[in-house]
Every structure is written in structure tokens, then in C-alpha cells.
Design a protein around this motif. Structure first.
Motif, short mmCIF file in Angstrom:
data_model
loop_
_atom_site.label_atom_id
_atom_site.label_comp_id
_atom_site.label_asym_id
_atom_site.label_seq_id
_atom_site.Cartn_x
_atom_site.Cartn_y
_atom_site.Cartn_z
N LEU A 126 12.10 -1.27 -10.51
CA LEU A 126 12.65 -0.76 -11.97
C LEU A 126 11.60 0.00 -12.51
N ARG A 127 10.44 -0.48 -12.74
CA ARG A 127 9.41 -0.14 -13.54
C ARG A 127 8.93 1.28 -13.01
N ARG A 128 8.96 1.43 -11.80
CA ARG A 128 8.64 2.86 -11.15
C ARG A 128 9.39 3.98 -11.54
N ARG A 177 6.50 9.78 -5.64
CA ARG A 177 5.04 9.27 -6.19
C ARG A 177 3.81 9.70 -5.11
N LEU A 178 3.98 9.69 -4.01
CA LEU A 178 2.86 9.93 -2.91
C LEU A 178 2.61 11.46 -3.03
N LEU A 195 -3.11 4.79 -1.61
CA LEU A 195 -2.00 5.23 -1.85
C LEU A 195 -0.99 3.76 -2.09
N ILE A 196 -1.15 2.70 -1.35
CA ILE A 196 -0.35 1.78 -1.47
C ILE A 196 -0.59 1.20 -2.89
N ASP A 197 -1.82 0.96 -3.23
CA ASP A 197 -2.01 0.33 -4.90
C ASP A 197 -1.20 1.44 -5.81
N HIS A 198 -1.18 2.55 -5.59
CA HIS A 198 -0.96 3.53 -6.80
C HIS A 198 0.53 4.00 -6.64
N CYS A 199 0.94 3.75 -5.40
CA CYS A 199 2.44 4.26 -5.19
C CYS A 199 3.49 3.55 -4.70
N LEU A 200 2.89 2.22 -4.39
CA LEU A 200 3.89 0.80 -3.93
C LEU A 200 3.25 -0.35 -4.64
N PRO A 201 3.07 -0.24 -6.06
CA PRO A 201 2.37 -1.47 -6.81
C PRO A 201 3.46 -2.74 -6.55
N GLU A 202 2.82 -3.68 -6.26
CA GLU A 202 3.36 -5.35 -6.31
C GLU A 202 4.24 -5.27 -5.08
N SER A 203 3.72 -4.37 -4.07
CA SER A 203 4.39 -4.66 -2.64
C SER A 203 3.48 -4.95 -1.65
N ASP A 204 3.92 -5.64 -0.66
CA ASP A 204 2.94 -6.00 0.36
C ASP A 204 3.02 -5.19 1.56
#
Length: 253
Positions: A126-128, A177-178, A195-204
Motif C-alpha cells: 500500500l505504501r508503494r 517502479r522497475l 532492483l529488489i531493494d528499491h522496487c520491492l521493499p520489504e519483500s523476500d
């Protein structure tokens, strides 16, 4: 239906599509405790009906459902809207996860899960989608590279034609975002972890998840007549190369 507590201003509405009543009740309770609203659908067909009726802010979608399974429902949602979707699966196999992500899901969780973790994932997505305004808000600049225009305020990616008309690309949140991240610094190579850190934050998310999102983004750019703007750099990551890459870095995953 699961009731929702009254609030002074409408809080985000989460549609929980889950055929196990106990799991649905627990998820709704934790979502409501965190200040969110929740509605429950017990099968895929009811989920589709409530999605069309309520237009929720996010869907928590089980994959294995009676009536219409979660992947079919995701496909139906994506044919009409870009509403964020978090897939819920009892199968730890990456195949189900990646199939959902290729079809446009924004994240996934695997049963058995921790309800607070699910709420954290919901809040992160939701923040994204609905970023909070800063104390001194400043308009995010538009990015223009070649025929591509990325309007970060409107959250829209446009392709400009020779006739001056612009066509919107039907991107998911993660794809947008990517594209914005890569196009903001053309020709710079970004690692998958960046890209994971900046486009899918708080995801594993795993590296292969980024590959899946970028593969779908490439396909949409190609369908819009924009060729191979995103180049794979073997062993490193990806870069956005206007006019087509030099080809020296190779292609593929």
C-alpha cells in the motif's frame, strides 16, 4: 461478510479471498487491528463479484479456491485493473509463486504464515501504491527517454508516437517502479539486489522474481513498438539503453 470498524476517514479496503473461514477471520482481525478495513470472499466467483462491486485497495488472494481458482481470478482482475494483489499459497514450490508474479501479482506469502507478517506485506505494498506526502511535498520529476515518458506524479508510463499521440503502458506497480528506476539513469547497470531493494521493499523476493517482472515489462515495451530497451548484463543485472543496447553484454536471464 466480515464487518469493519467505523473510522473518521475511509481506510484502505482489503479484499480477502480465502476459502478457509478460520484463516480469513484471523487475517481480517489482524488487518482491522492495524486500522485497515476487510471484506471476505469464500470462493473465486464471490471474490470477482466483490472486487467489481467494492473496488478494494488491495486483494489478498488464495491460489487454490473453489469455483474459480486464484490464478484465474488474478487474470480477470488484471484484465480490468492494476489493483495490487498479494497471492497466498499453501505450496512452497516456486512454480506457483512465479506464475502468479508473471501474471501481475505484486507479492506472495506461503502458508503457514505469520498474520503480522501478512499485515506488514500489505502495508508495504500500500505504501508503494499510496505514498504518504512528505512534510514539504515536492513534485516527483517526470522522466523522458526517447519516446518513453514516465510521469511519477500521475504514476503513468506513456509512449509518444510520431503523430504526437501518447499511449499508456498497462504496467503493474512493480513494473512501473522497475521502469522508472532503470530509465532515471540510462545506461547504468543495476544489480538484481539493487532492483529488489528499491522496487520491492520489504519483500523476500528472489533474483528470479526480478527476472520475471522484467521479462513481462520487456514484452509490454516491445508490444508498444519500443524494441529491446532493457538489456541484460550477464552476471550483473540490467540496464536501460535508449535506442537499443550495444549487444556486447549479451542477452538472456
Amino acid at each position: 461478510m466480515l464487518s469493519t470498524p467505523p473510522s473518521q476517514a475511509p481506510s484502505p479496503l482489503i479484499l480477502v479471498v480465502e476459502d478457509e473461514p478460520g484463516i480469513a477471520s484471523i487475517l481480517a482481525a489482524y488487518l482491522q487491528r492495524d486500522g485497515l478495513r476487510a471484506q471476505h470472499a469464500a470462493d473465486g466467483l464471490e471474490g470477482l463479484r466483490l472486487f467489481r462491486q467494492l473496488r478494494p485497495d488491495l486483494v489478498l488472494l488464495d491460489i487454490h479456491l473453489p469455483g474459480m481458482d486464484g490464478l484465474d481470478l488474478l487474470r480477470e482482475i488484471r484484465s480490468h485493473a492494476q489493483t495490487p494483489v498479494i497471492m497466498v499459497t499453501a505450496v512452497a514450490d516456486d512454480v506457483d509463486k512465479l506464475l502468479g508474479l508473471r501474471m501481475g501479482a505484486d507479492d506472495y506469502v506461503v502458508k503457514p504464515f505469520s498474520p503480522p507478517e501478512v499485515v506488514a506485506r500489505v502495508r508495504a505494498v500500500l505504501r508503494r501504491v499510496q505514498p504518504q506526502a512528505a512534510a514539504a511535498p515536492r513534485a516527483a520529476p517526470s522522466i523522458r527517454v526517447g519516446r518513453i515518458e514516465i510521469d511519477q506524479e500521475a504514476h503513468a508510463a506513456l509512449v509518444h508516437g510520431d503523430d504526437g499521440q501518447a499511449v499508456a503502458l498497462p504496467l503493474t506497480l512493480t513494473e512501473f517502479r522497475l521502469l522508472a528506476c532503470l530509465a532515471a539513469q540510462p545506461r547504468r547497470c543495476f544489480s538484481r539486489s539493487h532492483l529488489i531493494d528499491h522496487c520491492l521493499p520489504e519483500s523476500d523476493a528472489l533474483d528470479r522474481v526480478i527476472d520475471s517482472h522484467l521479462s513481462k515489462l520487456r514484452r509490454k515495451l516491445q508490444q508498444a513498438g519500443q524494441g529491446d530497451l532493457i538489456e541484460t548484463v550477464r552476471g550483473i543485472g540490467y540496464r536501460f539503453w535508449p535506442g537499443g543496447g550495444p549487444g556486447a553484454a549479451g542477452s538472456g536471464g
